[in-house]
Design a protein around this motif. Structure first.
Motif, PDB file in Angstrom:
ATOM      1  N   LEU A   7       0.743  -1.215   0.091  1.00 10.24           N
ATOM      2  CA  LEU A   7       0.026   0.027   0.080  1.00 10.24           C
ATOM      3  C   LEU A   7       0.849   1.293   0.212  1.00 10.24           C
ATOM      4  CD1 LEU A   7      -2.625  -1.006   2.698  1.00 10.24           C
ATOM      5  CD2 LEU A   7      -2.997  -0.675   0.095  1.00 10.24           C
ATOM      6  N   LEU A   8       1.927   1.390   0.862  1.00  6.83           N
ATOM      7  CA  LEU A   8       2.887   2.513   0.866  1.00  6.83           C
ATOM      8  C   LEU A   8       3.591   2.812  -0.368  1.00  6.83           C
ATOM      9  CD1 LEU A   8       4.264   2.294   4.431  1.00  6.83           C
ATOM     10  CD2 LEU A   8       2.773   4.051   3.492  1.00  6.83           C
ATOM     11  N   TRP A   9       3.889   1.613  -1.034  1.00  6.50           N
ATOM     12  CA  TRP A   9       4.832   1.851  -2.377  1.00  6.50           C
ATOM     13  C   TRP A   9       3.937   2.733  -3.498  1.00  6.50           C
ATOM     14  CZ3 TRP A   9       6.125  -1.903  -6.713  1.00  6.50           C
ATOM     15  CH2 TRP A   9       7.045  -1.290  -7.470  1.00  6.50           C
ATOM     16  N   PRO A  10       2.992   2.540  -3.707  1.00  8.43           N
ATOM     17  CA  PRO A  10       2.304   3.519  -4.818  1.00  8.43           C
ATOM     18  C   PRO A  10       2.089   5.016  -3.936  1.00  8.43           C
ATOM     19  CG  PRO A  10       0.944   1.443  -4.622  1.00  8.43           C
ATOM     20  CD  PRO A  10       1.908   1.388  -3.550  1.00  8.43           C
ATOM     21  N   LEU A  11       2.007   4.951  -2.939  1.00 12.27           N
ATOM     22  CA  LEU A  11       1.672   6.172  -2.138  1.00 12.27           C
ATOM     23  C   LEU A  11       3.081   6.941  -2.100  1.00 12.27           C
ATOM     24  CD1 LEU A  11      -0.642   7.678  -0.656  1.00 12.27           C
ATOM     25  CD2 LEU A  11       0.414   6.915   1.489  1.00 12.27           C
ATOM     26  N   ILE A  12       4.045   6.369  -1.725  1.00 11.16           N
ATOM     27  CA  ILE A  12       5.230   7.174  -1.861  1.00 11.16           C
ATOM     28  C   ILE A  12       6.526   6.924  -2.933  1.00 11.16           C
ATOM     29  CG2 ILE A  12       7.102   7.732  -0.204  1.00 11.16           C
ATOM     30  CD1 ILE A  12       5.372   6.700   2.111  1.00 11.16           C
ATOM     31  N   GLY A  13       6.599   5.699  -3.336  1.00 10.21           N
ATOM     32  CA  GLY A  13       7.556   5.417  -4.030  1.00 10.21           C
ATOM     33  C   GLY A  13       7.426   5.805  -5.519  1.00 10.21           C
ATOM     34  N   ILE A  14       6.163   6.191  -6.074  1.00 14.41           N
ATOM     35  CA  ILE A  14       5.880   6.335  -7.568  1.00 14.41           C
ATOM     36  C   ILE A  14       6.160   7.708  -7.679  1.00 14.41           C
ATOM     37  CG2 ILE A  14       4.314   6.343  -9.387  1.00 14.41           C
ATOM     38  CD1 ILE A  14       2.755   3.948  -8.121  1.00 14.41           C
ATOM     39  N   VAL A  21      12.239   2.780  -4.242  1.00 12.52           N
ATOM     40  CA  VAL A  21      11.800   1.939  -3.222  1.00 12.52           C
ATOM     41  C   VAL A  21      12.569   2.179  -2.044  1.00 12.52           C
ATOM     42  CG1 VAL A  21      12.167  -0.502  -2.243  1.00 12.52           C
ATOM     43  CG2 VAL A  21      11.869  -0.098  -4.886  1.00 12.52           C
ATOM     44  N   ALA A  22      13.510   3.110  -2.082  1.00 13.87           N
ATOM     45  CA  ALA A  22      14.319   3.637  -0.875  1.00 13.87           C
ATOM     46  C   ALA A  22      13.322   4.484   0.238  1.00 13.87           C
ATOM     47  CB  ALA A  22      15.677   4.522  -1.062  1.00 13.87           C
ATOM     48  N   ALA A  23      12.602   5.390  -0.361  1.00  9.86           N
ATOM     49  CA  ALA A  23      11.733   6.364   0.368  1.00  9.86           C
ATOM     50  C   ALA A  23      10.724   5.258   1.064  1.00  9.86           C
ATOM     51  CB  ALA A  23      11.324   7.403  -0.306  1.00  9.86           C
ATOM     52  N   THR A  24      10.035   4.631   0.392  1.00 10.80           N
ATOM     53  CA  THR A  24       8.978   3.726   1.011  1.00 10.80           C
ATOM     54  C   THR A  24       9.558   2.740   2.158  1.00 10.80           C
ATOM     55  OG1 THR A  24       8.031   3.656  -1.070  1.00 10.80           O
ATOM     56  CG2 THR A  24       7.269   2.063   0.479  1.00 10.80           C
ATOM     57  N   PHE A  25      10.814   1.979   1.927  1.00  7.05           N
ATOM     58  CA  PHE A  25      11.355   1.436   2.771  1.00  7.05           C
ATOM     59  C   PHE A  25      11.963   1.877   3.924  1.00  7.05           C
ATOM     60  CE2 PHE A  25      14.611  -1.214   4.469  1.00  7.05           C
ATOM     61  CZ  PHE A  25      14.257  -2.611   4.705  1.00  7.05           C
ATOM     62  N   SER A  26      12.135   3.204   3.977  1.00  7.08           N
ATOM     63  CA  SER A  26      12.835   3.976   4.823  1.00  7.08           C
ATOM     64  C   SER A  26      11.645   4.471   6.009  1.00  7.08           C
ATOM     65  CB  SER A  26      13.230   5.268   4.631  1.00  7.08           C
ATOM     66  OG  SER A  26      12.302   6.126   3.899  1.00  7.08           O
ATOM     67  N   LEU A  27      10.339   4.534   5.548  1.00 10.78           N
ATOM     68  CA  LEU A  27       9.254   4.756   6.606  1.00 10.78           C
ATOM     69  C   LEU A  27       8.699   3.377   6.861  1.00 10.78           C
ATOM     70  CD1 LEU A  27       7.019   6.389   7.478  1.00 10.78           C
ATOM     71  CD2 LEU A  27       5.834   6.269   5.563  1.00 10.78           C
ATOM     72  N   TRP A  28       8.672   2.270   5.896  1.00  9.22           N
ATOM     73  CA  TRP A  28       7.909   1.179   6.196  1.00  9.22           C
ATOM     74  C   TRP A  28       8.860   0.304   7.465  1.00  9.22           C
ATOM     75  CZ3 TRP A  28      10.062  -4.093   6.033  1.00  9.22           C
ATOM     76  CH2 TRP A  28       9.271  -5.074   6.052  1.00  9.22           C
ATOM     77  N   TRP A  29      10.224   0.319   7.549  1.00 10.13           N
ATOM     78  CA  TRP A  29      10.789  -0.295   8.686  1.00 10.13           C
ATOM     79  C   TRP A  29      10.501   0.311   9.932  1.00 10.13           C
ATOM     80  CZ3 TRP A  29      14.544   1.365  12.011  1.00 10.13           C
ATOM     81  CH2 TRP A  29      15.015   2.558  11.862  1.00 10.13           C
ATOM     82  N   LYS A  30      10.212   1.662   9.902  1.00  5.78           N
ATOM     83  CA  LYS A  30      10.059   2.173  11.395  1.00  5.78           C
ATOM     84  C   LYS A  30       8.540   1.741  11.579  1.00  5.78           C
ATOM     85  CE  LYS A  30      12.607   6.401  10.063  1.00  5.78           C
ATOM     86  NZ  LYS A  30      12.582   7.884   9.604  1.00  5.78           N
TER      87      LYS A  30
END
Length: 390
Positions: A7-14, A21-30
């Motif tokens: 869900l986060l990847w289309p919201l942040i990564g596109i 992918v980096a911006a999405t992963f940096s939020l996701w791991w938190k």
């Protein structure tokens, strides 16, 4: 957590330049780390690892709850009213504006609570009556220069008449079928407002709507009455506060009347209510029209507050928002609906810095609520007692 990443990847990564992918992963791991920590705490608590803390804390909370319940309800009502009256003098313009928006939705939520919470009818087009009330006052104010206080009951009557027309054709339906009919009615109203150029000015909306006014005694040149426009935000706040108080008293009296008991009987079992002699068709129609009247009054105030109305303000998303307030707070509960309106209108303003994720958090919170507390934040006492017996 994998679904959350999807869900986060289309919201942040596109991005315009491609996929990231980096911006999405940096939020996701938190978020994943926080959820894992909460899961560990939950598992430890389930095996009793925190009894040394939870047992005295629970006893303290129970004692505070008993002390609060022992205090007369009149004291609480007077304290809340005193705070509400002093609110504009304690906070600035932004806080007053948020409070006004909250109280508009409180009126809408209480009106829909009559239909959904008391009578048990799923209404997905309630915002249509909000629009009918707003356009009624807008047209009467701009075209005929009629006072807001005269238009307020007229707006409620027009919304009630619209509910009577659609309800007479659809109140024999139940469940999803009724929801689809009300949703279609709301879209019809929005399209009519959007395309009837000669009356509603179409998508351009109606401007130059007059604010509420009142006569004030003037002793400068003898005893006369001076007409003043209530354009100041503090005056507008007190107008909507009076409307909220009226709505709360009216819904409370309806809830504890014979007709309110009939609505609850229909909500629990319509067939049994009809067998017991309740005219279910006309009783449901009365609930539908009553809820619409409160929506029409809220719409009239909205038009006077904004001094501009357009069809874009009365979309399905607004209906879903009002319905979410009723479900989140507790269907049939007046304090619950008020709390639901505060949660869905005031909290997003508090967390405005996280605007990108507000709807994501909103969806997650609603999902958790339906899983762990489906009766709402503050369900009515009668329903809580019934659930305990079951």
């Amino acid at each position: 957590m994998i679904w959350l990443f999807v869900l986060l990847w289309p919201l942040i990564g596109i991005k315009p330049e491609g996929l990231e992918v980096a911006a999405t992963f940096s939020l996701w791991w938190k978020i994943a780390l926080g959820c894992s920590f909460i899961l560990v705490i939950y598992q430890l608590n389930s095996i009793g690892a925190f009894k040394f803390f939870t047992k005295p804390a629970g006893a303290a909370v129970g004692g505070v709850g008993k002390a609060a319940s022992a205090m007369p309800a009149t004291i609480w009502v007077l304290a809340i009213m005193a705070f509400a009256i002093a609110y504009p003098h304690l906070f600035g313009r932004y806080a007053q504006d948020v409070a006004i928006n909250c109280m508009i939705y409180v009126c809408l939520g209480l009106g829909l609570n009559v239909v959904v919470g008391l009578a048990g009818m799923l209404d997905l087009g309630y915002i249509a009556f909000y629009g009918l009330g707003a356009y009624t006052y807008a047209l009467l104010s701009v075209s005929y220069n009629i006072s807001f206080w005269i238009c307020l009951p007229l707006s409620a009557a027009v919304a009630g008449l619209g509910a009577c027309i659609i309800g007479y054709c659809s109140m024999r339906m139940r469940g999803d079928y009724l929801a689809i009919v009300t949703l279609g009615f709301a879209e019809i109203v929005r399209m009519v407002l959007n395309n009837w150029m000669s009356l509603t000015n179409g998508p351009n909306g109606i401007t130059a709507i007059k604010a509420p006014g009142m006569y004030w005694p003037d002793f400068a040149n003898g005893f006369t009455f001076e007409h003043i426009w209530l354009k100041k935000l503090t005056f507008v706040y007190y107008v909507v506060l009076a409307l909220v108080v009226f709505t709360i008293i009216a819904v409370y009296r309806l809830n504890h009347s014979r007709i309110g008991r009939a609505w609850e009987a229909i909500r629990e079992d319509e067939t049994a209510a009809e067998v017991m002699g309740i005219p279910t068709f006309y009783t449901k129609l009365l609930a539908y029209c009553t809820g619409a009247c409160f929506g029409g009054m809220a719409g009239a105030f909205y038009a006077a507050r904004m001094r501009f109305v357009s069809p874009e303000s009365f979309t399905f998303l607004e209906s879903a928002m009002v319905l979410s307030m009723v479900v989140l707070g507790g269907m049939g509960s007046i304090p619950g609906v008020i709390l639901g309106a505060l949660a869905l209108i005031a909290l997003p303003e508090i967390f405005r810095d996280f605007e990108l994720y507000r709807m994501l958090v909103f969806g997650g919170v609603m999902t958790l609520m339906m899983l762990f507390r489906p009766q709402g934040l503050l369900p009515p006492k009668r329903r809580m007692k019934a659930d305990k017996k079951d």
